[in-house]
Design an enzyme around this catalytic site. Sequence first.
Site, PDB file in Angstrom:
ATOM      1  N   HIS A  53       0.846  -1.191   0.000  1.00 27.50           N
ATOM      2  CA  HIS A  53       0.000   0.000   0.000  1.00 27.50           C
ATOM      3  C   HIS A  53       0.885   1.245   0.000  1.00 27.50           C
ATOM      4  CE1 HIS A  53      -3.912  -1.955   1.763  1.00 27.50           C
ATOM      5  NE2 HIS A  53      -3.348  -2.713   0.848  1.00 27.50           N
ATOM      6  N   GLU A  55       0.807   3.852   1.760  1.00 26.61           N
ATOM      7  CA  GLU A  55       1.224   4.285   3.103  1.00 26.61           C
ATOM      8  C   GLU A  55       2.402   3.466   3.615  1.00 26.61           C
ATOM      9  OE1 GLU A  55      -1.813   3.394   2.035  1.00 26.61           O
ATOM     10  OE2 GLU A  55      -3.366   4.039   3.435  1.00 26.61           O
ATOM     11  N   CYS A  83      -6.257   1.562   5.755  1.00 26.88           N
ATOM     12  CA  CYS A  83      -6.848   0.285   6.157  1.00 26.88           C
ATOM     13  C   CYS A  83      -6.295  -0.137   7.525  1.00 26.88           C
ATOM     14  CB  CYS A  83      -6.538  -0.784   5.107  1.00 26.88           C
ATOM     15  SG  CYS A  83      -4.837  -1.393   5.175  1.00 26.88           S
ATOM     16  N   CYS A  86      -2.456  -0.528   7.600  1.00 27.80           N
ATOM     17  CA  CYS A  86      -1.746   0.757   7.557  1.00 27.80           C
ATOM     18  C   CYS A  86      -1.978   1.561   8.835  1.00 27.80           C
ATOM     19  CB  CYS A  86      -2.163   1.540   6.321  1.00 27.80           C
ATOM     20  SG  CYS A  86      -1.611   0.746   4.794  1.00 27.80           S
TER      21      CYS A  86
END
Lengths: 149, 149
Positions: A53, A55, A83, A86
């Site tokens: 991801h 992040e 999410c 993260c």
Amino acid sequence: MNTGFKPMEMAFALAEQAALAGEVPVGAVIVRDGALVAADRNRMRASGDPTAHAEMLAIRAALAKIGSGRLAQCDLYVTLEPCTMCAGAIAHTRLRRVYYGAEDPKGGAIDNGVRFFSQPTCHHAPEVVGGIAEEKAAQMLRKFFAERR
Amino acid sequence: MNTGFKPMEMAFALAEQAALAGEVPVGAVIVRDGALVAADRNRMRASGDPTAHAEMLAIRAALAKIGSGRLAQCDLYVTLEPCTMCAGAIAHTRLRRVYYGAEDPKGGAIDNGVRFFSQPTCHHAPEVVGGIAEEKAAQMLRKFFAERR
């Protein structure tokens, strides 16, 4: 000092790059004292790694750059609500503040889902500023998924 | 086929290596069809990366090895109940089963904390077998923290 650097605009530009590469459009930018520390976008598809991801990648890059093992003086700008994974990483790295674009009722973990930063097992809760450019962020995601259906 | 390979024993050996290196003692092993796919231990301290949990490192190594972008045929053995970040990564990578050693009431996210796999925003819940070698795992952690106080 106004450097003209706009982290959320950069995050959106990265999200658009992600979409062009066939990735779910999310971009993330980490800033300290108004200056860029690290930035990345979703790379799950190209890397074959569903944990890649925006992040997570930006956080690891920022840690490598700063070298202190913490991001306590840093703020994260991300186009979509982070999410659960993260959110956990944000707490572990002690990011000071999180600015996010659109809420994510299906997968978000800050103002939706497990609302991790409000839980007793969360050892550090950043300040959160959500719903920045909500419509722009949501539209980008809708367009991406509509083109793939 | 009995190869004599015991994943949880390997995870504990990795946790002990972590402790010797001054890391919180957690080890993780990923297995497919009874064979080792990838394994690692905590490396937060040495790497200066608070997200470098044993599970995250083992998951990324397993993904790189398998190349399918999913770990749906794989099982994770880990000495401590995974945290929120790692539970998110387990769901994203669709691991089939999670075997863990000790529960972690302070930071765990499976049978404690956010209980992520029971939440509606969790898109994949593995089977979970918890509390294997609970006492051994808990003792290792207690010893580690006692020596540092």
